[in-house]
Design an enzyme around this catalytic site. Structure first.
Site, PDB file in Angstrom:
ATOM      1  N   TYR A  15       0.954  -1.358   0.107  1.00  0.00           N
ATOM      2  CA  TYR A  15      -0.049   0.040   0.035  1.00  0.00           C
ATOM      3  C   TYR A  15       0.810   1.300   0.122  1.00  0.00           C
ATOM      4  CZ  TYR A  15      -3.879  -2.970   1.235  1.00  0.00           C
ATOM      5  OH  TYR A  15      -4.933  -4.029   1.095  1.00  0.00           O
ATOM      6  N   HIS A 175     -31.322  10.280   9.261  1.00  0.00           N
ATOM      7  CA  HIS A 175     -31.709   8.884   9.941  1.00  0.00           C
ATOM      8  C   HIS A 175     -31.713   8.090   8.615  1.00  0.00           C
ATOM      9  CE1 HIS A 175     -33.109  11.557  13.001  1.00  0.00           C
ATOM     10  NE2 HIS A 175     -32.813  10.543  13.871  1.00  0.00           N
ATOM     11  N   GLN A 257      13.989  11.435  30.023  1.00  0.00           N
ATOM     12  CA  GLN A 257      15.229  10.686  29.358  1.00  0.00           C
ATOM     13  C   GLN A 257      14.722  10.675  27.784  1.00  0.00           C
ATOM     14  OE1 GLN A 257      15.757   6.018  29.175  1.00  0.00           O
ATOM     15  NE2 GLN A 257      16.984   7.005  30.798  1.00  0.00           N
ATOM     16  N   SER A 305     -12.455   0.389  -0.900  1.00  0.00           N
ATOM     17  CA  SER A 305     -12.521  -0.797   0.257  1.00  0.00           C
ATOM     18  C   SER A 305     -11.046  -0.690   0.691  1.00  0.00           C
ATOM     19  CB  SER A 305     -12.706  -2.293  -0.543  1.00  0.00           C
ATOM     20  OG  SER A 305     -13.921  -2.456  -1.278  1.00  0.00           O
ATOM     21  N   ARG A 332      11.051   7.856  32.769  1.00  0.00           N
ATOM     22  CA  ARG A 332      10.784   7.058  31.697  1.00  0.00           C
ATOM     23  C   ARG A 332      10.241   5.771  32.328  1.00  0.00           C
ATOM     24  NH1 ARG A 332      14.598   4.859  26.838  1.00  0.00           N
ATOM     25  NH2 ARG A 332      12.957   4.334  25.468  1.00  0.00           N
ATOM     26  N   ARG A 341       7.907   1.491  17.891  1.00  0.00           N
ATOM     27  CA  ARG A 341       8.472   1.063  16.600  1.00  0.00           C
ATOM     28  C   ARG A 341       7.327   0.454  15.725  1.00  0.00           C
ATOM     29  NH1 ARG A 341      14.144  -0.814  17.287  1.00  0.00           N
ATOM     30  NH2 ARG A 341      14.587  -0.372  19.303  1.00  0.00           N
TER      31      ARG A 341
END
Length: 491
Positions: A15, A175, A257, A305, A332, A341
């Site tokens: 993607y 609605h 930190q 989609s 920390r 990550r």
């Protein structure tokens, strides 16, 4: 083992753009660390040879061989930053000792152990968070800079669509029941307004970004005060230099930190908001396609989609950032590393992929005017009854009597539609009822759809047209939008 034998995230393999994947690649990440180390060495005023500087500069970009070395070292040390310190030191041996010195903080147990293993070294206060956090801020900035012009282009294309169809009446709903007429362009303007809010929020998150700079283990700068013999002005100057070289206006006034993880939350919140909006827009398009009024481009019937699914994923990622921020204790907790990550790259890759898919959708929407008009005329008789009643009242008829006559005929026509599967014959019933004889000749004219769209065309032009709110918001991205149009023409 080939690439087909291991799992790869579809965000990268299917993607997102090459540009966004590059920003969050392992090579960019580790090479940025090396750039920051090189800057730290020079700006801290460390006595380092020209040879050492030359070696570091020559090996800023990680090679495949460097990754192999770092991977082996990480298995031994269980710490990615120190593994990369080792790999960098091997290719820049003249600077290896000082690179290690800069990463050692004796208040951090692991680094204290590392120092014992590698012999005595000076303490220069630049912990692993100096490279990781500052690098992450660079990636956040660069990722947002890639997304913003793409989002602006989507808004521009949708604005062109809204202006083109500003006068075309279509059913408006409440609605999910037909309520009143709007226009195809006005509905698009509703989508644009939400996208414009997303653009504003992402822009704000981008403009608020600062650098962490050189702050020390818990952000007190104590180690740097030691280096500069208590001269705070030199510490400030160091950070001014680092900010200028990294392209940031300033550092955060307070760091622990790490930079506060609220920064991640603010950025991911803005991106997750984009995920919500794209679901909203593509959901409308999907319903209109079901009614055969509008479709996404013929040759790209799976794009909508993809946008919906990616939007759903993106809209939920801010919860990870929220939980990570709230779980940071004191200076920390260290449980933020692994999840960041995953969450941060996925948020950016998802947003980037959505930009590309949504750009294709809005750039090639297919409208079916005849079908739209047919559906309007199925419902318009019910909507026109108030106009008919008011016309009768203006001729001296009782509003109560007129309303009752309309109510009875409307129920009869509704039964034909719902119970018999027939067409709405309310107007025919009105024309055949003696009570309405005084206005029979005017009824057909009262069913002109454009008489029921209010100020829709004007609203679209005021919002999307010349000198509009949208045009002003897109001005910073004018060159990118123009380049995008040229690419389309070339294709």
């Amino acid at each position: 083992m080939s690439g087909n034998d291991t799992y790869q995230t579809p965000l990268a393999s299917r993607y997102a753009s090459a540009e966004m994947k590059t920003i969050f690649s392992a090579r960019t990440r580790s090479s940025t660390w090396r750039q920051l180390w090189a800057k730290a060495e020079k700006e801290l005023g460390i006595d380092i040879s020209d040879e050492a500087i030359a070696q570091m500069k020559a090996h800023i970009t990680m090679t495949d061989e460097d990754f192999v070395v770092a991977a082996v070292e990480e298995k031994r040390r269980r710490h990615d930053v120190m593994a990369h310190v080792h790999a960098f030191g091997l290719v820049a041996p003249a600077a290896a000792g000082i690179i290690v010195s800069n990463l050692i903080d004796h208040s951090y147990p692991y680094f204290a152990k590392f120092a014992r293993l590698n012999g005595p070294s000076d303490h220069y206060g630049a912990t692993s968070c100096y490279v990781t956090d500052n690098s992450d801020l660079i990636f956040l900035r660069d990722g947002l800079d890639l997304i913003l012009p793409k989002l602006a282009t989507i808004i521009f294309k949708l604005s062109q669509f809204a202006i083109e169809y500003k006068d075309m009446p279509t059913l408006g709903y409440t609605h999910y029941q037909p309520a009143q007429l709007i226009t195809v362009g006005r509905r698009a303007a509703q989508w644009i307004q939400d996208l414009l809010m997303v653009l504003e929020d992402i822009t704000r998150a981008r403009s608020d970004l600062r650098f962490r700079g050189a702050q020390g283990t818990t952000g007190t700068q104590a180690s740097f005060m030691e280096i500069f013999h208590g001269d705070g002005d030199k510490v400030d100057k160091l950070n001014d230099i680092l900010c200028a070289k990294a392209g940031f206006p300033t550092c955060y006034s307070i760091s622990t930190q790490t930079y506060t993880r609220l920064v991640d939350l603010r950025v991911v919140n803005a991106l997750s908001e984009f995920g919500d909006v794209v679901q909203r827009i593509t959901g409308d398009i999907r319903h209109l396609a079901s009614q055969k009024e509008m479709e996404e481009p013929f040759e790209k019937d799976q794009i909508g989609s993809s946008a919906m699914g990616l939007g759903r994923h993106l809209s939920n990622l801010n919860k990870n950032a929220s939980n990570t921020y709230s779980a940071q204790w004191f200076e920390r907790t260290l449980d933020d590393s692994a999840i960041r990550r995953i969450t941060i790259p996925e948020a950016f890759l998802s947003a980037d992929a959505i930009c590309m898919t949504l750009d294709n959708v809005v750039g090639g929407l297919v409208v079916y005017p005849a079908r739209i008009h047919s559906r309007v005329m199925e419902e318009l008789p019910f909507m026109a009854t108030e106009n008919i009643i008011m016309k009768l009242v203006s001729l001296g008829k009782s509003r109560q009597d007129a309303h009752e006559e309309i109510r009875v005929l409307s129920h009869q026509a509704s039964d034909v539609v719902k119970k018999e599967g027939g067409k709405n014959d309310l107007i025919e019933r009105i024309k055949k009822t003696p009570f309405f004889q005084p206005i029979i000749g005017e009824v057909d004219a009262m069913l002109e759809p454009k008489n029921f769209i209010g100020r829709c065309p004007e609203q679209v032009l005021r919002f999307c047209g010349k000198g509009s709110e949208v045009e002003k918001a897109l001005e910073p991205y004018r060159k990118h939008i123009a380049a995008s149009k040229e690419v389309e023409l070339a294709v």
